[in-house]
Motif scaffolding. Structure first.
Motif, PDB file in Angstrom:
ATOM      1  N   HIS A 169      35.906  51.762  37.310  1.00  0.00           N
ATOM      2  CA  HIS A 169      36.861  51.467  38.401  1.00  0.00           C
ATOM      3  C   HIS A 169      36.279  50.470  39.403  1.00  0.00           C
ATOM      4  O   HIS A 169      36.828  50.320  40.501  1.00  0.00           O
ATOM      5  N   ASN A 170      35.171  49.831  39.078  1.00  0.00           N
ATOM      6  CA  ASN A 170      34.502  48.949  40.042  1.00  0.00           C
ATOM      7  C   ASN A 170      35.194  47.583  40.072  1.00  0.00           C
ATOM      8  O   ASN A 170      35.180  46.840  39.095  1.00  0.00           O
ATOM      9  N   VAL A 171      35.778  47.259  41.243  1.00  0.00           N
ATOM     10  CA  VAL A 171      36.573  46.032  41.356  1.00  0.00           C
ATOM     11  C   VAL A 171      35.716  44.770  41.379  1.00  0.00           C
ATOM     12  O   VAL A 171      36.252  43.659  41.250  1.00  0.00           O
ATOM     13  N   HIS A 172      34.401  44.908  41.511  1.00  0.00           N
ATOM     14  CA  HIS A 172      33.551  43.705  41.500  1.00  0.00           C
ATOM     15  C   HIS A 172      33.566  43.019  40.136  1.00  0.00           C
ATOM     16  O   HIS A 172      33.313  41.819  40.050  1.00  0.00           O
ATOM     17  N   TYR A 173      33.893  43.767  39.093  1.00  0.00           N
ATOM     18  CA  TYR A 173      34.038  43.129  37.779  1.00  0.00           C
ATOM     19  C   TYR A 173      35.247  42.190  37.767  1.00  0.00           C
ATOM     20  O   TYR A 173      35.254  41.197  37.047  1.00  0.00           O
ATOM     21  N   CYS A 174      36.261  42.519  38.568  1.00  0.00           N
ATOM     22  CA  CYS A 174      37.425  41.636  38.698  1.00  0.00           C
ATOM     23  C   CYS A 174      37.019  40.354  39.422  1.00  0.00           C
ATOM     24  O   CYS A 174      37.471  39.262  39.063  1.00  0.00           O
ATOM     25  N   THR A 175      36.183  40.488  40.440  1.00  0.00           N
ATOM     26  CA  THR A 175      35.680  39.312  41.150  1.00  0.00           C
ATOM     27  C   THR A 175      34.930  38.395  40.190  1.00  0.00           C
ATOM     28  O   THR A 175      35.142  37.175  40.183  1.00  0.00           O
ATOM     29  N   LEU A 176      34.078  38.989  39.369  1.00  0.00           N
ATOM     30  CA  LEU A 176      33.286  38.194  38.427  1.00  0.00           C
ATOM     31  C   LEU A 176      34.182  37.498  37.407  1.00  0.00           C
ATOM     32  O   LEU A 176      33.906  36.365  36.997  1.00  0.00           O
ATOM     33  N   ARG A 177      35.260  38.164  37.010  1.00  0.00           N
ATOM     34  CA  ARG A 177      36.224  37.549  36.075  1.00  0.00           C
ATOM     35  C   ARG A 177      36.753  36.233  36.653  1.00  0.00           C
ATOM     36  O   ARG A 177      36.802  35.206  35.961  1.00  0.00           O
ATOM     37  N   ALA A 178      37.127  36.252  37.920  1.00  0.00           N
ATOM     38  CA  ALA A 178      37.679  35.052  38.560  1.00  0.00           C
ATOM     39  C   ALA A 178      36.590  34.019  38.827  1.00  0.00           C
ATOM     40  O   ALA A 178      36.783  32.817  38.592  1.00  0.00           O
ATOM     41  N   GLU A 179      35.437  34.477  39.319  1.00  0.00           N
ATOM     42  CA  GLU A 179      34.362  33.538  39.656  1.00  0.00           C
ATOM     43  C   GLU A 179      33.829  32.819  38.427  1.00  0.00           C
ATOM     44  O   GLU A 179      33.518  31.623  38.480  1.00  0.00           O
ATOM     45  N   LEU A 180      33.728  33.530  37.307  1.00  0.00           N
ATOM     46  CA  LEU A 180      33.219  32.911  36.078  1.00  0.00           C
ATOM     47  C   LEU A 180      34.172  31.827  35.585  1.00  0.00           C
ATOM     48  O   LEU A 180      33.739  30.733  35.207  1.00  0.00           O
ATOM     49  N   LEU A 181      35.466  32.126  35.616  1.00  0.00           N
ATOM     50  CA  LEU A 181      36.450  31.123  35.187  1.00  0.00           C
ATOM     51  C   LEU A 181      36.378  29.875  36.068  1.00  0.00           C
ATOM     52  O   LEU A 181      36.391  28.739  35.572  1.00  0.00           O
ATOM     53  N   MET A 182      36.254  30.065  37.382  1.00  0.00           N
ATOM     54  CA  MET A 182      36.210  28.919  38.291  1.00  0.00           C
ATOM     55  C   MET A 182      34.867  28.187  38.203  1.00  0.00           C
ATOM     56  O   MET A 182      34.806  26.975  38.444  1.00  0.00           O
ATOM     57  N   ALA A 183      33.799  28.875  37.846  1.00  0.00           N
ATOM     58  CA  ALA A 183      32.516  28.194  37.633  1.00  0.00           C
ATOM     59  C   ALA A 183      32.615  27.272  36.421  1.00  0.00           C
ATOM     60  O   ALA A 183      32.115  26.134  36.444  1.00  0.00           O
ATOM     61  N   LEU A 184      33.283  27.728  35.373  1.00  0.00           N
ATOM     62  CA  LEU A 184      33.498  26.887  34.185  1.00  0.00           C
ATOM     63  C   LEU A 184      34.457  25.743  34.507  1.00  0.00           C
ATOM     64  O   LEU A 184      34.337  24.644  33.957  1.00  0.00           O
TER      65      LEU A 184
END
Length: 582
Positions: free
Chosen positions: A229-244
């Motif tokens: 249930h950790n929402v930081h994984y959602c943050t990483l999902r968005a940040e990784l896409l924008m880093a690419l």
């Protein structure tokens, strides 16, 4: 030099020298013959050897220096070949690899083999299997080569990625719970700064342009989000896409259906504004999810579940409500507000949607817009009236009437929808942060107690508590008043103390405001917040540090008041297990 592999390419190695020494009659002559046949054959260099001997330079040192120089030149030439295009390039690299790969276990020559592998677009399985079987070789393999190993070895890739994901979560939680730093607030960094972080950049490098590896990482994130249930994984999902996106990895961003939506949302978060044009783009992306592609909603919901996205959506909604009040308009007539609430509803449903695999956008309760929002706006109007009244010339009767009329219990619609709707809960939470930010004591005390009944305990989530506690610390003087403490501790925090994260946030708050608290109140809080064996080391450590700090800061009378109460310790309640953290 280690000889493994030398014989395979026709070079006399350890085995040859061992046989020569065991079968000869004169070992010294055998060694001299071996040196002559296998040493550097250039006549110009041979003449230097006696001179180096006179200067005490060992032959090993000389040969090693020559080897290193030749190795660097060879690697440079390999790189030049690798930068070319066409079949001739591939032919040369393949030929070099066939000749040199047997030497991969020779430590001094391994960089040459690795340089060839790094330039080879498609490495045959027979080479990859050798690299995987030998841990030493695998560890020396470049990421560009490992990508080709990982594509068909998800468990090995998972082993590489897992420590990075753990590090990422730990870094986020450090910011949220750090009791020593009041300037490094969770929502301060811009999206651009956040995705320059070490973990995001490492993951982007590991993925390269491989769609398969990118999909693996996304699957890891979905699985971990479901499990924790950790929402930081959602943050990483968005940040990784924008880093690419920043790296212009077209192979990936062109096939990720969430890219344009995430890019547009990222621009809004960065600019802290959503205008008509961007709102139409965002709405267009949501409306364009076609039948048969509903699974895209799962990834979109994760991106919108990112705390930074929720923070932006809720903050923007509050700005619009203020604008509506100033222009005497209704929430139902504002299309941007409706879109923000729709996106908020989608983000808040992310876990349920991915868990159930029912990819359907949740329908926004129209009464949240038609009943809850106007009721919340009435609270905001009350706040404005009280503020305006405080600036008027003193008139006791009029002031008393104003305070009574605009300081009573919150409207029933606000209370009801906070309990029933996560969207309403989040908006109420951000209204609360607004009252705390402008130090509106009455407005804060009116709403805060009701948040303990938020739908799905939204008010006890870390990003909100982190922000609220940071604002409370700025107005520590208020905690000298018992009525303020009653609302903050008894009505709001107390119902959430079964959750370990709430205890840690309250401990952080006490770290700064304990000198302002009445002695009896502080004594009660210290007893209530003592962690049990079920709590982790961080909670115990902070509690012990806080006790030590209170003892050091306190006057003797207070120190004695904070000592364990024998009657309290003998109470039957002490034998009842503390509720487990949710």
């Amino acid at each position: 030099m280690q000889g493994t592999g030398l014989e395979e390419v026709g070079i006399a190695g350890q085995a040859y020298l061992r046989d020569a020494l065991t079968s000869c009659t004169d070992p010294l002559q055998a060694i001299e013959e071996f040196q002559r046949e296998n040493g550097i054959s250039l006549p110009s260099l041979r003449q230097m050897l006696p001179l180096l001997d006179l200067h005490g330079v060992p032959r090993l040192e000389f040969h090693t220096s020559v080897l290193e120089e030749l190795r660097e030149k060879l690697i440079s030439q390999i790189k030049e070949i690798g930068q070319k295009e066409g079949r001739e390039r591939d032919r040369k690299l393949k030929e070099l690899l066939v000749r040199s790969f047997p030497l991969v276990k020779v430590k001094q020559l391994r960089p040459v083999v690795m340089a060839i592998l790094r330039c080879t677009n498609h490495i045959e399985d027979k080479y990859l299997k050798v690299l995987v079987r030998d841990r030493d070789l695998y560890n020396d393999t470049d990421t560009e080569v490992k990508r080709q190993i990982w594509r068909d070895n998800q468990s090995l890739f998972g082993d590489e990625v897992s420590p990075l994901l753990t590090q990422y979560i730990r870094e986020k939680e450090t910011i949220l719970f750090d009791h020593t730093n009041l300037t490094n607030l969770f929502f301060n960094p811009s999206p651009k700064v956040r995705r320059q972080g070490e973990v995001v950049q490492k993951l982007a490098h590991m993925i390269g342009s491989s769609v398969k590896l990118y999909d693996m990482v996304l699957q890891f994130l979905r699985t971990l989000f479901l499990r924790t249930h950790n929402v930081h994984y959602c943050t990483l999902r968005a940040e990784l896409l924008m880093a690419l996106h920043d790296l212009e990895v077209q192979d990936i961003i062109s096939v990720d259906p969430c890219h344009k939506f995430t890019w547009c949302l990222d621009a809004c978060i960065r600019e802290r504004n959503v205008d008509i044009k961007r709102s139409r783009e965002l709405q267009g992306f949501l409306d364009s999810v076609k039948r048969g592609q509903e699974q895209v909603l799962g990834d979109l919901s994760m991106i919108l579940c990112d705390p930074y996205a929720i923070n932006f959506l809720a903050t923007s909604a509050m700005k619009i409500l203020q604008h509506l009040i100033n222009n005497e308009a209704l929430p139902r007539d504002n299309t941007i507000l409706t879109l923000l609430l729709r996106m908020l509803a989608l983000g808040l449903s992310a876990w349920v949607m991915i868990d159930s695999q029912e990819f359907k956008e949740p329908k926004l309760d129209s009464q949240v817009v038609t009943k809850f929002m106007p009721a919340l706006m009435s609270l905001m109007v009350d706040d404005q009236v009280r503020t305006l009244n405080s600036k008027m010339p003193p008139d006791e009767r009029e002031s008393a009437i104003t305070i009574i009329e605009h300081s009573g219990p919150i409207p029933d619609a606000v209370q009801a929808y906070i309990q029933e709707s996560s969207v309403a809960s989040i908006i109420a939470i951000y209204y609360t942060l607004h009252t705390a930010k402008i130090k509106d004591r009455v407005g804060l005390m009116r709403i805060l107690g009701s948040l303990s009944n938020c739908d799905k305990n939204r008010a006890f989530e870390d990003p909100f508590l982190h922000s609220l506690v940071s604002l409370f610390i700025q107005q520590a003087d208020e905690f000298s008043a018992e009525d303020f403490c009653t609302v903050v501790f008894d009505e709001f925090f107390y119902p959430g103390l079964a959750r370990e994260n709430v205890i840690r946030h309250v401990l952080k708050l006490l770290w700064y405001i304990h000198p302002k608290l009445p002695v009896s109140r502080l004594n009660t809080l210290v007893k209530m917040l003592q962690p049990s064996y079920q709590h982790n080391e961080a909670a115990h450590s902070l509690y012990d540090l806080l006790r030590e700090k209170i003892d050091n800061d306190a006057e003797p009378s207070l120190s004695s008041a904070l000592s364990p109460d024998p009657d309290y310790l003998d109470s039957p309640l002490m034998s009842v297990p503390t509720p487990a953290p949710l």
